[in-house]
Scaffold this active site. Structure first.
Site, mmCIF file in Angstrom:
data_model
loop_
_atom_site.group_PDB
_atom_site.id
_atom_site.type_symbol
_atom_site.label_atom_id
_atom_site.label_comp_id
_atom_site.label_asym_id
_atom_site.label_seq_id
_atom_site.Cartn_x
_atom_site.Cartn_y
_atom_site.Cartn_z
ATOM 1 N N HIS A 299 -7.249 8.906 12.296
ATOM 2 C CA HIS A 299 -6.505 8.658 13.536
ATOM 3 C C HIS A 299 -6.713 9.585 14.769
ATOM 4 O O HIS A 299 -6.810 9.051 15.811
ATOM 5 C CB HIS A 299 -4.841 8.650 13.050
ATOM 6 C CG HIS A 299 -4.557 7.800 11.881
ATOM 7 N ND1 HIS A 299 -3.603 8.327 11.097
ATOM 8 C CD2 HIS A 299 -4.889 6.622 11.414
ATOM 9 C CE1 HIS A 299 -3.167 7.424 10.238
ATOM 10 N NE2 HIS A 299 -4.277 6.304 10.419
ATOM 11 N N ALA B 85 -11.228 5.692 6.972
ATOM 12 C CA ALA B 85 -10.250 4.569 6.814
ATOM 13 C C ALA B 85 -9.251 4.863 7.973
ATOM 14 O O ALA B 85 -8.975 3.694 8.330
ATOM 15 C CB ALA B 85 -9.656 4.632 5.521
ATOM 16 N N CYS C 275 -9.261 7.848 3.103
ATOM 17 C CA CYS C 275 -10.207 8.893 3.910
ATOM 18 C C CYS C 275 -10.060 8.772 5.349
ATOM 19 O O CYS C 275 -9.576 7.912 5.973
ATOM 20 C CB CYS C 275 -11.452 9.072 3.322
ATOM 21 S SG CYS C 275 -12.442 7.517 3.848
ATOM 22 N N ARG D 228 -7.778 -5.381 6.133
ATOM 23 C CA ARG D 228 -6.185 -5.047 6.708
ATOM 24 C C ARG D 228 -5.648 -6.232 7.379
ATOM 25 O O ARG D 228 -4.377 -5.860 7.748
ATOM 26 C CB ARG D 228 -6.639 -3.944 7.552
ATOM 27 C CG ARG D 228 -6.589 -2.505 6.935
ATOM 28 C CD ARG D 228 -6.591 -1.610 7.640
ATOM 29 N NE ARG D 228 -5.439 -1.515 8.678
ATOM 30 C CZ ARG D 228 -4.238 -0.935 8.039
ATOM 31 N NH1 ARG D 228 -3.981 -0.385 7.026
ATOM 32 N NH2 ARG D 228 -3.157 -0.662 9.354
#
Ligand code: SF4
Ligand code: SF4
Lengths: 547, 457
Positions: free
Chosen positions: A200, A67, A64, A98
């Site tokens: 982003h 994230a 999503c 990550r």
């Protein structure tokens, strides 16, 4: 079974038909548009549908907005306290998962590093009912009192947007109150947009709005660049920085692997932006150009050849023979070891096939490494790309904005009245372009893939399994969620979002690591153990008599 | 120092959680649902939650975790998720063909107030659920409780399938709680040895420790079948292991179908296992077989053989309430000293139980429900311990403070074995002790001066 034998067994049209056969008609129609049989057409590639909603009930690989924002872009910055406003889960799942590595470097072992911490307001039902702004303000205060960080970033998760907490006002008030700590917020609720991609964009906007350009203290260095879209997973950024240093290139700021607040704040002093993962960071590249006059080029440090090519591009941009020579010397020095490693692995890897379904550019970048191993990519696609990531930047004007993209803010950026200074004149840029250096451009994944390969957007679990069954690749690359279902089929699966272990895979040393890793995976004996010896011959043909 | 900013002085925090010792409800619901045979868990919300829950479960169990999502975007968040869920049902049953879909909510669908039972009913009456297929649902908002609560809610939802026939089945319902697939296997083995026939639910054995054969099965052979779940209403009684994970479901069966329930601690360690065996014995009216007596005796034997290395050792613990209660009791029973204990799951009852278990200890234990790893770390700085037991996140503290460390609980992201080697029952007790001894003695071997470095310990 040899690779060649497998390839003749399938026809891309049949495979495509097989992939969508089982779907209800509406779903099949939609998926058909996201599965493209690659053909090298005269005027470019065929069109693919991308960046559209995931179909409810279809087991997707996507994550999503939150994230993409907190996990991908802001996660790797060590000295910012990343405080997630919401119930506990969202913050918990993004806690160290990550594999972003970081190195406080000259600050030494006591340098600020909050990456190992997980901060949350852990909203409770009364916060949902009465609003969580007070709790957020208190949490910010508590984080400040405990750690005195330079900066605190606030992230909103799903319920926060719904109950209408004004995280931006709270952040501004706390920033004013502290005076020495920059506090800002990201409205990155999971439901915004159709995938991580929206996150982003939101991260890019806020980093640009609140941090970039905050520090005008000059940064030393002759060839100053920023590296955008590199997240130092498994230490990729360390290796790229090693190579830069060797060449004499100053990397002011990586967005955002192994990065710091100050690096973002001084990023506007670079003379060139080198963009790795275009999808995740292109917005910052464009805004840096508009506001400060810094051009950007697309680079790729995944693959030794790609690394050499990217270094040469950077050198060509600076038009300084000294740098050009130095870069050549570094490449010449690094390559023998790489070649030897590739040659060694090729004995086992040559002619084998790969599939890649990763993020927004890795499915493209990693093809270079596989090429170096003599391996062919027979199918690839992205989890959350846009059409231009497949078809190249030239399609940008033709992408229709839908409601989901429209609700992501576009920053209005203008040239900075004092600090805008074009690093190159129009003519200089043009001359460089004539010499083959392309600015603001990339061709996308499809043109790099062979005719008849399958390019698939937003692949899902069912299609992945079918694809593997039908095409039997020697290796499949995706994320952790896909790993074990593919491996159950007896096909090695390499994680390429966050890697499963290992890395770096970028740069020269990284290429060597990758060759060894892929060699290990495709050569492992374990894949020959699926059947027990007696399963090949289930009927007992004779009897043993113990005497 | 990885957690170099953690100060020794403890200051009160009202709003900020740092390094949580819990996560959110849906992941527990998803894990529980995987313990039904032929079940596809479904997350009603935006796809990000589902992706995170699948990733975390995958990293822990190292197995494929399939689950659907309603994939909310902004529109669904405003207008409600009914259309998404109905569409999801259609796609799921067409493409994956599960026997049953277990839906749980997320923060998002809870906050907008989607009425899951109503949506489900409507889907059923409108024929969106194919003949012979089932849908169950649990409400799992993450701003209440923790992953443990979510697990419990889904287990309770499983009782919706119960259908009394009026004829007793002679079985005992066994609700194991959030334990590893191998633990569930072990509980079944013990019950079988005892001659007690059970319906265990959920049962992830065979689902989340399935073999590698070159074939991928979305619905592996294991799991509680729907027929078994239906039959739970006809059982002689229910044994619920763990107040937090299992009691709600058991009480529901008791309330609705008069299946009498007993709530026990999870059978970790000697005493809790004793009580479990005793309960099985009385419920089914059987004798404890020699094999079980041998296993028990072996555990007691090991405790006596190695007591010198356990005695008075201080331990810090983080984890989930049911597990911690049994573990604390076990440690106390072998003369170790649990001194700091945190769980992230709220509940005053937890603190009370721990205080009771440690009442005879010559010191005051630090215990906190709604605690976090940050606080635990601060406690450890103030009063150092000889051993830390927690999920993988504890390894940062263990390294900084140079404390021997055992991974136990959820999630374990960096080691293997937890899926295959049980820690319940007497045999599980043996394994726990072996793990404790190994880290303590490895440390001794590392730290002893050369003169004290000895072959025989
Ligand atoms: S939004 Fe809620 S349900 Fe989803 S991951 Fe976050 S806490 Fe969990
Ligand atoms: S490469 Fe992919 S996963 Fe990585 S940041 Fe870019 S878009 Fe995301």
């Amino acid at each position: 079974m040899g690779a060649a034998e497998k390839l003749v067994q399938w026809d891309p049209t049949d495979i495509k038909a097989e992939l969508i056969k089982k779907y209800p008609p509406k779903v099949a129609r939609k998926r058909a548009k996201q599965i493209m049989i690659n053909e090298a057409l005269e005027n470019g590639t065929p069109e693919i549908t991308a960046n559209v909603r995931t179909i409810p009930g279809i087991i997707t690989m996507r994550g999503c907005t939150y994230a993409g924002c907190k996990g991908v872009i802001m996660g790797p910055t060590r000295d910012i306290v990343n405080l997630v406003h919401g119930p506990i889960g969202c913050s918990f799942y993004a806690w160290l998962t990550r594999r972003n590595q970081t190195d406080p470097g000259p600050e030494g072992p006591d340098g600020e590093n909050f990456m190992n911490y997980c901060f949350s307001t852990d909203m409770q039902d009364q916060d949902i009912i009465f609003g969580g702004e007070k709790k957020l303000a208190t949490a910010i205060q508590e984080a400040y009192d405990l750690f005195h960080p330079k900066s605190i970033a606030i992230f909103a998760t799903c319920p926060v947007g719904l109950i209408g907490d004004d995280i931006h006002t709270v952040s501004r008030q706390m920033k004013e109150k502290f005076g020495d700590c920059n506090v800002y917020a990201f409205s990155c609720e999971g439901y915004k947009g159709v995938s991580q991609s929206a996150g982003h964009h939101i991260a890019n906007n806020q980093v640009f709005r609140h941090i970039v350009g905050e520090n005008d203290e000059p940064v030393e260095g002759k060839y100053k660049i920023n590296l955008l879209g590199e997240y130092n997973i498994g230490g990729d950024g360390f290796e790229i920085d090693r190579v830069f240093k060797k060449c004499g290139i100053t990397n002011i700021s990586t967005f955002s692997g192994n990065s710091t607040y100050e690096q973002f704040a001084t990023a506007h002093q670079a003379d060139l932006n080198a963009v790795m993962c275009h999808r995740s960071i292109n917005y910052v590249a464009d805004m840096l150009e508009t506001k400060f006059g810094i051009p950007w080029i697309k680079v790729n440090f995944i693959g030794a050849e790609a690394t050499a090519k990217s270094l040469r591009k950077i050198a060509a941009y600076f038009e300084d023979q000294k740098l050009i020579d130095k870069v050549e010397a570094v490449i010449a020095e690094e390559m023998p070891e790489v070649d030897a490693a590739a040659k060694d692995a090729q004995d086992r890897t040559k002619g084998k096939t790969a599939m890649m379904f990763v993020g927004g550019s890795r499915a493209h970048h990693y093809q270079e490494l596989f090429n170096e191993l003599g391996m062919k990519t027979i199918s690839a696609g992205y989890e959350f790309a846009h059409r231009d990531d497949y078809e190249g930047r030239r399609v940008l004007p033709f992408i229709k904005l839908d409601a989901d993209s429209r609700n992501i803010e576009e920053l209005e950026v203008e040239a900075d009245p004092e600090r805008y200074s074009p690093r190159k004149t129009e003519e200089a840029l043009k001359t460089l372009e004539e010499k083959g250096l392309k600015f603001k451009d990339y061709e996308g994944l499809a043109p790099d893939m062979e005719d008849g390969t399958l390019v698939i957007d937003d692949l899902n679990q069912y299609e992945a399994e079918k694809l593997v069954e039908l095409m039997k690749p020697d290796i499949f690359c995706a994320g952790i969620k896909e790993k074990f279902s593919i491996q159950k089929l007896g096909v090695p699966m390499k994680q390429l979002h966050s890697y499963d272990s290992g890395g770096p895979y970028a740069g020269f040393k990284g290429a060597i690591n990758f060759y060894k890793e892929i060699d290990r995976l495709v050569s492992s004996k374990v894949w020959s153990y699926m059947k027990a010896p007696w399963q090949d011959n289930p009927q007992l043909s004779g009897t043993f008599v113990w005497e | 120092m990885l957690l170099r900013h953690t100060p020794k002085e403890i200051s009160e925090r009202k709003a900020l959680t740092i390094n949580p010792a819990k996560t959110c409800q849906p992941i527990g619901a998803m894990y529980a649902a995987l313990g039904i045979h032929g079940c596809l868990p479904h997350s009603h919300g935006s796809q990000g939650c589902c992706a995170y829950h699948r990733s975390t479960l995958t990293r822990h169990y190292k197995e494929p975790i399939s689950a659907g999502t309603s994939s909310f975007t902004e529109g669904a968040s405003v207008f409600g998720g009914q259309a998404n869920l109905t569409q999801a049902f259609n796609n799921i049953f067409t493409v994956y063909n599960p026997d049953i879909v277990a839906v749980h909510t997320t923060c998002l669908s809870e906050t907008i107030g989607d009425d899951l039972p109503q949506i489900r009913k409507k889907a059923i009456t409108e024929g969106k659920i194919p003949e012979g297929k089932y849908v169950i649902g649990a409400s799992t908002p993450s701003y209440v409780g923790s992953h443990v609560t979510g697990f419990s809610n889904m287990v309770k939802a499983m009782t919706e399938l119960a259908e009394p026939t009026g004829k007793k089945n002679g079985k005992v319902n066994l609700i194991p709680g959030w334990v590893e697939p191998c633990d569930m296997e072990e509980l079944k083995r013990i019950s079988k040895l005892m001659g007690v026939s059970t319906i265990m639910f959920p049962d992830t054995s065979g689902v989340l420790n399935s073999p590698l054969t070159g074939e991928y099965k979305m619905f592996p052979a294991g799991g509680t079948t729907i027929a078994e779940l239906q039959s739970t209403a006809d059982s002689t009684g229910t044994l619920a292991l763990g107040e937090w994970c299992s009691a709600d479901a058991a009480r529901q069966l008791d309330k609705k179908y008069k299946v009498p329930c007993t709530v026990l601690d999870m059978p970790f360690g000697l005493k809790a296992t004793d009580r479990f065996i005793e309960a099985l014995r009385t419920l089914a009216g059987v004798n404890v077989p020699e094999e079980i007596m041998t296993e028990r005796g072996q555990l007691v034997d090991l405790i006596s053989d190695m007591h010198q290395y356990f005695y008075n050792k201080k331990v810090a613990l983080a984890g989930d309430p049911d597990q911690l209660i049994a573990m604390t009791e076990f440690l106390v029973s072998i003369d170790m000293c649990p001194v700091h204990i945190i769980t992230g799951t709220p509940g005053k009852k937890f603190e009370k139980r721990i205080k009771e278990i440690t009442a005879d200890m010559p010191y005051e234990v630090n215990v906190k429900a709604k605690g976090d790893f940050f606080l635990l770390h601060q406690w450890m700085k103030n009063e150092p311990v000889d051993l830390l037991i927690s999920n993988t996140y504890g390894k940062y503290i263990a390294r900084d403070e140079d404390v021997p460390f055992i991974r136990w609980g959820f999630p374990i992201l960096d080691r293997q074995g937890h899926q295959y080697f049980p820690t319940v029952g007497y045999k599980g007790g043996l394994r726990l002790l072996e793990k404790i001894l190994t880290v303590l003695l490895d440390r001794k071997d590392r730290d002893d001066p050369e003169t004290k470095f000895e072959l025989v310990l």
